[in-house]
Design a protein around this motif. Structure first.
Motif, PDB file in Angstrom:
ATOM      1  N   UNK A  89      -2.987 -10.074  -8.421  1.00  0.00           N
ATOM      2  CA  UNK A  89      -2.618  -9.006  -9.350  1.00  0.00           C
ATOM      3  C   UNK A  89      -3.598  -7.853  -9.378  1.00  0.00           C
ATOM      4  N   UNK A  90      -4.391  -7.673  -8.299  1.00  0.00           N
ATOM      5  CA  UNK A  90      -5.367  -6.583  -8.290  1.00  0.00           C
ATOM      6  C   UNK A  90      -4.686  -5.264  -7.898  1.00  0.00           C
ATOM      7  N   UNK A  91      -5.262  -4.173  -8.393  1.00  0.00           N
ATOM      8  CA  UNK A  91      -4.789  -2.833  -8.050  1.00  0.00           C
ATOM      9  C   UNK A  91      -5.989  -1.942  -7.752  1.00  0.00           C
ATOM     10  N   UNK A  92      -5.886  -1.186  -6.673  1.00  0.00           N
ATOM     11  CA  UNK A  92      -6.903  -0.196  -6.337  1.00  0.00           C
ATOM     12  C   UNK A  92      -6.212   1.151  -6.234  1.00  0.00           C
ATOM     13  N   UNK A  93      -6.583   2.046  -7.121  1.00  0.00           N
ATOM     14  CA  UNK A  93      -5.986   3.377  -7.084  1.00  0.00           C
ATOM     15  C   UNK A  93      -7.088   4.425  -6.977  1.00  0.00           C
TER      16      UNK A  93
ATOM     17  N   UNK B 241      -2.447   3.971  -3.760  1.00  0.00           N
ATOM     18  CA  UNK B 241      -2.340   2.822  -4.658  1.00  0.00           C
ATOM     19  C   UNK B 241      -2.166   1.580  -3.801  1.00  0.00           C
ATOM     20  N   UNK B 242      -3.049   0.594  -4.002  1.00  0.00           N
ATOM     21  CA  UNK B 242      -3.001  -0.638  -3.222  1.00  0.00           C
ATOM     22  C   UNK B 242      -2.878  -1.820  -4.177  1.00  0.00           C
ATOM     23  N   UNK B 243      -1.864  -2.633  -4.000  1.00  0.00           N
ATOM     24  CA  UNK B 243      -1.658  -3.837  -4.799  1.00  0.00           C
ATOM     25  C   UNK B 243      -1.902  -5.051  -3.911  1.00  0.00           C
ATOM     26  N   UNK B 244      -2.749  -5.993  -4.397  1.00  0.00           N
ATOM     27  CA  UNK B 244      -3.109  -7.140  -3.568  1.00  0.00           C
ATOM     28  C   UNK B 244      -3.139  -8.435  -4.354  1.00  0.00           C
ATOM     29  N   UNK B 245      -2.730  -9.509  -3.686  1.00  0.00           N
ATOM     30  CA  UNK B 245      -2.880 -10.871  -4.183  1.00  0.00           C
ATOM     31  C   UNK B 245      -3.826 -11.616  -3.244  1.00  0.00           C
ATOM     32  N   UNK B 246      -4.512 -12.629  -3.784  1.00  0.00           N
ATOM     33  CA  UNK B 246      -5.487 -13.428  -3.032  1.00  0.00           C
ATOM     34  C   UNK B 246      -6.690 -12.600  -2.586  1.00  0.00           C
ATOM     35  N   UNK B 247      -7.054 -11.619  -3.376  1.00  0.00           N
ATOM     36  CA  UNK B 247      -8.223 -10.781  -3.098  1.00  0.00           C
ATOM     37  C   UNK B 247      -9.485 -11.633  -3.259  1.00  0.00           C
ATOM     38  N   UNK B 248     -10.366 -11.621  -2.248  1.00  0.00           N
ATOM     39  CA  UNK B 248     -11.561 -12.461  -2.264  1.00  0.00           C
ATOM     40  C   UNK B 248     -12.643 -11.849  -3.145  1.00  0.00           C
ATOM     41  N   UNK B 249     -13.087 -12.601  -4.148  1.00  0.00           N
ATOM     42  CA  UNK B 249     -14.164 -12.159  -5.029  1.00  0.00           C
ATOM     43  C   UNK B 249     -15.278 -13.205  -5.020  1.00  0.00           C
ATOM     44  N   UNK B 250     -16.529 -12.748  -4.946  1.00  0.00           N
ATOM     45  CA  UNK B 250     -17.672 -13.652  -4.864  1.00  0.00           C
ATOM     46  C   UNK B 250     -17.706 -14.604  -6.052  1.00  0.00           C
TER      47      UNK B 250
ATOM     48  N   UNK C  27       0.844  -1.186   0.000  1.00  0.00           N
ATOM     49  CA  UNK C  27       0.000   0.000   0.000  1.00  0.00           C
ATOM     50  C   UNK C  27       0.884   1.242   0.000  1.00  0.00           C
ATOM     51  N   UNK C  28       0.583   2.173  -0.933  1.00  0.00           N
ATOM     52  CA  UNK C  28       1.325   3.425  -1.043  1.00  0.00           C
ATOM     53  C   UNK C  28       0.342   4.593  -0.892  1.00  0.00           C
TER      54      UNK C  28
END
Length: 237
Positions: A92-96, A67-76, A45-46
């Motif tokens: 490989x998800x990104x939230x900016x 900017x948040x980079x995440x692996x193993x993000x839970x998706x329905x 997280x930046x």
């Protein structure tokens, strides 16, 4: 131990800039279709931003980019055979995005809180994830204490606006539910009968806006509360 680093630089007595970095490690309680717990969310997280204060700290503002980079993000991922929700781990998800906020006393007796957040979560292919949560959210709340003979009376209101949301099920059922952007308005009044006792009235969803407040299984949905009036009394011991 999770690594974290941050720095703050004072531009003046009223303005400061900052930057921070942290690793992400969050255990999960979601299960996949095979009834196995998803691995912990990991990533980085930046964030950088500007914080300011005015009128001797009575009014504060902030602006942040993240900017948040995440692996193993839970998706329905639909339902399991036992009827419980199933989730899949997306890597490989990104939230900016960014967020801005102002809070405090605008003028004597007038309190204000306003904030706007824009967060864009995407998978590694660029597709929107977590779509049952809005990417844009604006909240405004204000309160004014009258003066003179009405100094015990406070009046105010609030407004919440959010961007569009949707829930879709990628299966043979092809079900989905959608909600466009909408705003909900509320009004309030409070009268201080004594130093410890007060009475209040709240009118929620003033314009009786019909909207979806959440989603359930197979992209079903449920509505938010219609216009309603709440009366209350509070005593402080």
């Amino acid at each position: 131990m999770i690594p974290y680093a941050g720095i703050v630089y004072d531009l003046s007595e009223s303005h400061s800039v900052y930057a921070s970095y942290t690793d992400i490690f969050t255990p999960q309680s979601y299960f996949d279709r095979d009834n196995k717990v998803l691995a912990p969310v990991t990533g980085q997280s930046y964030e950088t931003g500007l914080k300011s204060e005015y009128f001797g700290g009575a009014l504060n503002t902030s602006f942040a980019l993240f900017l948040i980079k995440q692996d193993n993000y839970a998706e329905y991922d639909g339902m399991r055979a036992d009827g419980q929700d199933a989730y899949k781990a997306v890597s490989g998800t990104k939230t900016k995005g960014f967020e801005a906020e102002i809070s405090g006393e605008v003028m004597s007796g007038w309190q204000l809180l306003a904030g706007y957040t824009y967060a864009q979560p995407r998978d590694k292919e660029g597709k929107r994830i977590n779509s049952n949560h809005p990417e844009q959210l604006f909240k405004l709340a204000t309160n004014y204490q009258l003066s003179g003979d009405l100094k015990n009376l406070n009046v105010g209101g609030n407004l919440t606006w959010q961007g569009s949301t949707y829930s879709e099920l990628d299966s043979s059922i092809k079900a989905d539910a959608k909600e466009g952007s909408f705003a909900v308005v509320g009004l309030m009044a409070r009268y201080d009968i004594t130093q410890d006792l007060s009475a209040s009235v709240n009118l929620n969803n003033v314009f009786d806006r019909e909207y979806l407040s959440g989603y359930g299984l197979y992209s079903t949905y449920y509505y938010g509360d219609p216009r309603n009036l709440m009366l209350g009394m509070k005593y402080r011991f």
